[in-house]
Each structure stands twice: as C-alpha cells, then as structure tokens.
Design a protein around this motif. Structure first.
Motif, short mmCIF file in Angstrom:
data_model
loop_
_atom_site.label_atom_id
_atom_site.label_comp_id
_atom_site.label_asym_id
_atom_site.label_seq_id
_atom_site.Cartn_x
_atom_site.Cartn_y
_atom_site.Cartn_z
N LEU A 1 -35.92 14.14 -16.10
CA LEU A 1 -37.16 14.75 -15.63
C LEU A 1 -37.26 14.71 -14.11
CD1 LEU A 1 -39.47 13.26 -18.37
CD2 LEU A 1 -39.17 15.70 -17.93
N SER A 2 -36.74 13.65 -13.50
CA SER A 2 -36.84 13.51 -12.04
C SER A 2 -35.82 14.36 -11.30
CB SER A 2 -36.67 12.04 -11.64
OG SER A 2 -35.33 11.62 -11.85
N MET A 3 -34.73 14.73 -11.98
CA MET A 3 -33.62 15.41 -11.29
C MET A 3 -33.58 16.91 -11.54
SD MET A 3 -30.63 12.52 -11.86
CE MET A 3 -29.43 13.37 -10.82
N VAL A 4 -34.30 17.38 -12.55
CA VAL A 4 -34.31 18.81 -12.86
C VAL A 4 -35.47 19.47 -12.13
CG1 VAL A 4 -34.53 20.52 -14.70
CG2 VAL A 4 -33.24 18.42 -15.10
N LYS A 5 -35.15 20.46 -11.31
CA LYS A 5 -36.19 21.09 -10.48
C LYS A 5 -36.99 22.13 -11.26
CE LYS A 5 -33.64 20.40 -6.18
NZ LYS A 5 -32.96 21.04 -5.00
N SER A 6 -36.30 22.99 -11.98
CA SER A 6 -36.98 24.02 -12.75
C SER A 6 -37.31 23.46 -14.12
CB SER A 6 -36.09 25.26 -12.89
OG SER A 6 -36.74 26.24 -13.68
N LYS A 7 -38.60 23.19 -14.35
CA LYS A 7 -38.98 22.46 -15.55
C LYS A 7 -39.76 23.33 -16.55
CE LYS A 7 -39.21 18.08 -13.04
NZ LYS A 7 -40.06 16.99 -12.57
N ASP A 8 -39.23 23.41 -17.75
CA ASP A 8 -39.93 24.02 -18.88
C ASP A 8 -40.26 22.87 -19.82
OD1 ASP A 8 -40.94 25.57 -20.86
OD2 ASP A 8 -39.00 26.35 -21.55
#
Length: 373
Positions: free
Chosen positions: A233-240
């Motif tokens: 969650l902290s490393m993924v920029k584009s979040k769905d």
C-alpha cells in the motif's frame, strides 16, 4: 467521555478474551493424545513459515525487536513472536521446527525439518532458495537420515526412519513472492496473472517429487491478501482500493492464484489416489481479520507495528523494522501487521485457531490427521 471509556474497555476485554481463547485452544494438553505416533513435519515455503533459515543459510541479520514476545530474542522469524507454523506444531505438543540449514547445537530433526527460507519463490526454479531447491535439499536430508538410521551408530534411533518419512506431513506455503515480485518489476496485472499457471505447475511438480520420495500426506496453504499489506500500500502510487482500503489488483491476482492452487489439489487427489491432500484457505482467514478488525479488537489494520512513517501505513522501504530510525509499537498493542509484510504473534494465534477449526480446510480435516494410527 464515560461512554467512550466503556466502549474502549469493552473492546479491550473482547480482544484479551479472544486472544486468550486462541492461546488456550492451542495449548490444550488433550491435543497431544490425538497423536498416537510421533508427529514428523517437513515444511517448504517463504518468510511466512521461515523459522530461522535465512539467518542460518545466508547469515542475514534479523535482529531485535523481532521475536520480542514469546522468545524474548530474535530467532530469525520475521514477527514479534511465533508464526502460524509454530502454533500448529504446539497444537501437537511437538517441538518447534528447526531450519534445515541450522547445524549448530543439538539439532537432530527428530520431528522433521523446515526448508522454508524468507524471500523464496517458485520461479525461477534453480535459484537459492526456490521451492525446487528446497525439495532437492529434502531429498539429500532424507538420504542422509536413512543412512544414519540404518547404521550401527548408538544414536541411530534419534534419526527419522523410512516409516517416519512415509507418515510425515508435508506442508507447502509458497507463491506470494512470485506474485509480489512480478508487480514490483513493473509488470501489469495481465502480465502477472499470466505467470500463475507456471507457478502452479512448479508447485504441482514439487508435490509429485515429494510423493515419489514416499510422501503421502500434504497440507497446502494458499496465499494471503497481498493487497492489504502495508508494504504494498505504501509503495504503489496508483491505487485502486476496495472498501477496506486494500489494493484490488494485488488481491485479485492472489485470488486467481488461490483458485488455481485449489484446482491443482483437486487434480492431485485424482492422480495420487493413495495420498491425502488438504487445501487451506489462508486468504479467507487473513482477509477476515482486515475486514472485521474492530470485531477482533485490532486497530489500524493496514498499519505496521514496527516501521517508519506513521499513519496510514508506518512503512518506509528505506527504514524497515529494526533498522536505525524505525519505531515500534508497545508490547500488547493491537496490530495485525508486524513489519508491513508479516503478521504479529497475536494475529498469527488467531489465524492458527481458525486453521485448527477445520472450517477453512478442504476437505475438512483435523491438523493431527497424519499422526493418528
């Protein structure tokens, strides 16, 4: 304020009661009586079940505060205490599994051995310590053990016999790193799920090789909800994100992997008719902890206890748990995630209780089935 205090105390009481119940169930002395033969377990996997293999094999530093609860020192486990596999061993009143690569001390591996190493994938299959390599290590271990068991050595009774290998439980908990690394390399969702058949094929091949070595009892864990890990969650920029704040694409890929693993187990039950193959839905158990965290008494279900960065995830890839600058929650704090990737002992205890309930095993089977005669 009085209402808030009462509400807080009610959840505190519920949380303490739930954890106490989990630990009580895992400590029942009657469990030992359910095994009429000495339980022997061989485990293959990654950091979710690594009891010190990474440290023993590569000298990788896993220091305090890892292990601070039950062990009061670091044992190479990536948790503040015991792992799921530790609780499962304790449910049989047998010793905790020692890493295969740990040659120090008085280790004789009478109750089996743990080949799991943190970071292990299934693919590529010829890199340390992929599942294929772990199975090769087992073959060497078995050959050497049988040699010593049949020798004139006065200690030959301390080694696992052929019957011990035949009646042992073979546990496999792997696949998470294959999916996670695909995403980490920048692969798309479609590129990642295309790898799943190869991962499943490698796991199936490994089970068949263990079967050819005489194994007949298999316990297969599926993978957990990757999209709920603070690290991802902290490393993924584009979040769905789904309704509980977890990454949809990561969890969807994990779900497809689990469906393939379930189907593989069904195929093997037909192909290996004299084998018992149990599939455990770890995903359902762990996602329930996230989705119903308040009911379990956990707070901040997507936040790491040990890490850096504070809310919402307390994870920083450059300052991970135990490294200079990281912080750690107080002992007894209600966190699911220990370091952003692995679970706390408290969460592992509840997961173990649910695994032992048989509600998440297919077909429903008591964990001690392999040591009943």
């Amino acid at each position: 304020m009085a209402t808030l205090f009462l509400y807080s105390n009610t959840f505190s009481f519920f949380f303490i009661t739930l954890v106490s119940l989990a630990l009580l169930i895992l400590r029942q002395p009657s469990r030992a009586a359910s095994c009429t033969a000495r339980p022997v377990i061989f485990n293959f996997g990654d950091s979710n079940s690594d009891t010190g293999g990474l440290v023993a094999g590569l000298g990788y530093p896993i220091g305090f505060p890892n292990g601070r609860l039950f062990f009061r020192r670091s044992t190479g486990r990536l948790s503040d205490g015991r792992l799921l596999i530790d609780f499962l061993c304790q449910s049989l009143n047998t010793s905790l599994l020692r890493p295969y690569l740990d040659s120090l001390g008085r280790t004789r591996f009478q109750n089996g051995a743990n080949f799991a190493i943190a970071g292990s994938p299934t693919l590529p299959k010829n890199v340390p310590f992929s599942l294929n390599i772990q199975v090769k290590q087992f073959s060497h271990f078995k050959s050497r053990s049988l040699e010593l068991a049949s020798s004139s050595n006065s200690l030959k009774g301390m080694f696992i016999s052929n019957n011990g290998f035949k009646n042992a439980l073979y546990m496999i908990d792997i696949g998470q790193n294959d999916i996670a690394r695909s995403f980490a390399r920048g692969n798309s969702y479609s590129q990642t799920v295309k790898l799943i058949p190869q991962i499943i094929t490698e796991i199936k091949s490994s089970i068949k090789r263990l079967y050819d070595e005489g194994g007949r009892r298999f316990w297969i864990h599926n993978t957990g909800p990757l999209g709920c890990l603070p690290q991802k969650l902290s490393m993924v920029k584009s979040k769905d994100l789904d309704q509980h704040g977890c990454l949809v694409s990561y969890n969807s890929a994990a779900t497809l992997f689990n469906q393939g693993l379930d189907h593989m187990c069904e195929e093997l039950r037909t192909e290996l008719r004299d084998a018992t193959i149990i599939y455990i839905d770890i995903y359902a158990i762990k996602y329930s902890l996230i989705a119903n965290s308040n009911q379990y008494g956990f707070k901040s279900p997507l936040m790491a206890c040990c890490g850096y960065g504070g809310t919402p995830y307390n994870y920083n890839v450059k300052i991970t748990c135990g490294h200079k600058g990281s912080n750690v929650c107080e002992e007894g704090s209600r966190f699911i995630s220990w370091d952003g990737i692995h679970y706390t002992e408290t969460a592992n205890a509840i997961v173990a209780m649910k695994v032992l309930s048989m509600h998440y095993s297919k077909p429903p089977t008591p964990f001690h089935f392999f040591c009943r005669r």
